[in-house]
Design a protein around this motif. Structure first.
Motif, PDB file in Angstrom:
ATOM      1  N   GLN A 118       0.840  -1.202   0.000  1.00  0.00           N
ATOM      2  CA  GLN A 118       0.000   0.000   0.000  1.00  0.00           C
ATOM      3  C   GLN A 118       0.874   1.252   0.000  1.00  0.00           C
ATOM      4  O   GLN A 118       1.809   1.375   0.781  1.00  0.00           O
ATOM      5  CB  GLN A 118      -0.921  -0.003   1.215  1.00  0.00           C
ATOM      6  N   GLU A 146      -3.486   4.552  -0.528  1.00  0.00           N
ATOM      7  CA  GLU A 146      -4.392   3.891  -1.463  1.00  0.00           C
ATOM      8  C   GLU A 146      -4.343   2.388  -1.252  1.00  0.00           C
ATOM      9  O   GLU A 146      -3.275   1.778  -1.226  1.00  0.00           O
ATOM     10  CB  GLU A 146      -4.020   4.228  -2.910  1.00  0.00           C
ATOM     11  N   LEU A 147      -5.516   1.759  -1.121  1.00  0.00           N
ATOM     12  CA  LEU A 147      -5.576   0.326  -0.873  1.00  0.00           C
ATOM     13  C   LEU A 147      -5.349  -0.444  -2.165  1.00  0.00           C
ATOM     14  O   LEU A 147      -5.847  -0.080  -3.229  1.00  0.00           O
ATOM     15  CB  LEU A 147      -6.939  -0.050  -0.285  1.00  0.00           C
ATOM     16  N   THR A 148      -4.574  -1.516  -2.050  1.00  0.00           N
ATOM     17  CA  THR A 148      -4.283  -2.363  -3.210  1.00  0.00           C
ATOM     18  C   THR A 148      -4.451  -3.813  -2.813  1.00  0.00           C
ATOM     19  O   THR A 148      -4.641  -4.143  -1.643  1.00  0.00           O
ATOM     20  CB  THR A 148      -2.839  -2.136  -3.704  1.00  0.00           C
ATOM     21  N   CYS A 204     -15.796  -0.303  -5.475  1.00  0.00           N
ATOM     22  CA  CYS A 204     -14.870  -0.271  -6.612  1.00  0.00           C
ATOM     23  C   CYS A 204     -14.540   1.159  -7.032  1.00  0.00           C
ATOM     24  O   CYS A 204     -13.423   1.445  -7.465  1.00  0.00           O
ATOM     25  CB  CYS A 204     -15.464  -1.045  -7.785  1.00  0.00           C
ATOM     26  N   ALA A 207     -14.382   3.694  -4.946  1.00  0.00           N
ATOM     27  CA  ALA A 207     -13.501   4.262  -3.917  1.00  0.00           C
ATOM     28  C   ALA A 207     -12.131   3.592  -3.894  1.00  0.00           C
ATOM     29  O   ALA A 207     -11.137   4.221  -3.519  1.00  0.00           O
ATOM     30  CB  ALA A 207     -14.161   4.127  -2.544  1.00  0.00           C
ATOM     31  N   HIS A 208     -12.061   2.321  -4.291  1.00  0.00           N
ATOM     32  CA  HIS A 208     -10.801   1.566  -4.199  1.00  0.00           C
ATOM     33  C   HIS A 208     -10.551   0.802  -5.507  1.00  0.00           C
ATOM     34  O   HIS A 208     -10.638  -0.429  -5.560  1.00  0.00           O
ATOM     35  CB  HIS A 208     -10.857   0.596  -3.017  1.00  0.00           C
ATOM     36  N   ARG A 260      -7.972  -0.062  -7.084  1.00  0.00           N
ATOM     37  CA  ARG A 260      -6.799  -0.940  -7.195  1.00  0.00           C
ATOM     38  C   ARG A 260      -6.964  -2.247  -6.416  1.00  0.00           C
ATOM     39  O   ARG A 260      -6.034  -3.037  -6.315  1.00  0.00           O
ATOM     40  CB  ARG A 260      -5.552  -0.197  -6.715  1.00  0.00           C
ATOM     41  N   ILE A 261      -8.144  -2.475  -5.885  1.00  0.00           N
ATOM     42  CA  ILE A 261      -8.421  -3.748  -5.208  1.00  0.00           C
ATOM     43  C   ILE A 261      -9.268  -4.624  -6.122  1.00  0.00           C
ATOM     44  O   ILE A 261     -10.319  -4.199  -6.598  1.00  0.00           O
ATOM     45  CB  ILE A 261      -9.160  -3.526  -3.873  1.00  0.00           C
ATOM     46  N   ALA A 317      -8.480  -3.448   3.680  1.00  0.00           N
ATOM     47  CA  ALA A 317      -9.412  -3.675   2.579  1.00  0.00           C
ATOM     48  C   ALA A 317     -10.710  -4.288   3.094  1.00  0.00           C
ATOM     49  O   ALA A 317     -11.804  -3.907   2.675  1.00  0.00           O
ATOM     50  CB  ALA A 317      -8.779  -4.575   1.522  1.00  0.00           C
ATOM     51  N   ALA A 348     -12.620  -1.654   4.916  1.00  0.00           N
ATOM     52  CA  ALA A 348     -13.253  -0.721   3.979  1.00  0.00           C
ATOM     53  C   ALA A 348     -14.513  -1.334   3.370  1.00  0.00           C
ATOM     54  O   ALA A 348     -15.528  -0.653   3.197  1.00  0.00           O
ATOM     55  CB  ALA A 348     -12.262  -0.341   2.876  1.00  0.00           C
TER      56      ALA A 348
END
Length: 294
Positions: free
Chosen positions: A84, A88-90, A114, A116-117, A119-120, A280, A283
């Motif tokens: 991370q 930013e969450l990954t 999706c 908001a995040h 990269r997950i 993650a 979140a």
């Protein structure tokens, strides 16, 4: 035994095909075959047999998968934590959900999460509470959204939402008052989940506490099938308000409050007690809570 060999083995086990596993790993099939042969030679046992359907794991292969899948899941979680950057969450997230939550919340929650995040990546599956708990225990799921169990679990429980059951009917059903006593509700032509379903277990416990017996006209575990039967016939059902929300908003279903007593449905998130809940997962839970409150 090398880390790469374990990765190859797990991909072969999950794909059941040398071609599919090679494509997933982005390697050529001969390299995959060589590493599998080295692994089998080291442990002194065959891990797969080949048949017309592809690769079939041997008892040793199934045991090895059970032992190493949680290890690799823990490695992936640790890698995601470290990778991370700038807040930013990954990474990848594997979540299980009971069907009632998937039906009522999944689409809007996915859209919000999706956005908001981005990269997950997500893997989502629905199922019964016992199977989802087993997957969390074995490490194949990061977390599961389930009915709050009446029995103590060997998993960490995070409260998620609490909501009332409602009596839902379609437009073809004879008119009912806005509030319906439970005793009156169970006298209707009900469509309910079978006794294998977590929601039915909750409903049976409520009815038993009031000295009542549930005798539905039809039993079916698919929440979507239940709502279709109610929408297009003169049946009624008892489901959490969140499960029938879309049908009520579209006008296809009418929801009535249950009284004497009111029935409360509680949903929790479960994670493994020895695996720290990641940002993650936190979140995703927060997004579900936000969508449930809308």
């Amino acid at each position: 035994m090398e880390f790469r060999q374990i990765q190859y083995f797990l991909s072969l086990y999950e794909e059941g095909s040398m071609t599919k596993a090679a494509s997933r790993l982005n390697v050529v099939q001969p390299a995959l075959s060589i590493q599998l042969a080295k692994l089998e030679k080291e442990i002194g046992q065959k891990l797969f047999t080949r048949n017309t359907r592809g690769l079939e794991p041997t008892p040793a292969g199934r045991q090895m998968y059970t032992l190493f899948r949680p290890v690799m899941s823990d490695f992936s979680r640790a890698r995601d934590w470290i990778s991370q950057t700038q807040g930013e969450l990954t990474g990848h997230l594997s979540i299980g959900l009971i069907a009632s939550v998937a039906e009522g919340l999944l689409a809007p929650a996915l859209g919000a999460f999706c956005a908001a995040h981005p990269r997950i990546s997500l893997s989502l599956s629905d199922g019964y509470t016992p199977a989802l708990c087993k997957a969390v225990t074995e490490g194949t799921l990061d977390a599961a959204i389930i009915n709050k169990p009446r029995r103590r679990l060997a998993l960490t429980i995070h409260p998620l939402l609490s909501e009332s059951f409602v009596l839902a009917v379609g437009k073809k059903h004879p008119p009912l008052p806005k509030q319906v006593p439970l005793r009156r509700a169970i006298e209707l032509k009900l469509v309910l989940p079978t006794r294998l379903h977590g929601l039915r277990d909750i409903l049976d416990s409520f009815a038993e506490a009031e000295g009542m017996d549930l005798a539905p006209a039809i039993e079916v575990d698919s929440i979507q099938a239940i709502m279709q039967l109610v929408e297009h016939g003169d049946y009624a059902t008892l489901l959490p308000g969140i499960a029938v929300r879309r049908g009520v908003k579209s006008g296809a279903l009418i929801a009535h409050k249950i009284t004497d007593p009111s029935l409360t449905w509680q949903v929790v998130c479960v994670t493994h007690p020895r695996r720290q809940i990641g940002p993650a997962v936190s979140a995703f839970i927060e997004v579900l809570k936000q969508q449930a409150g809308k």
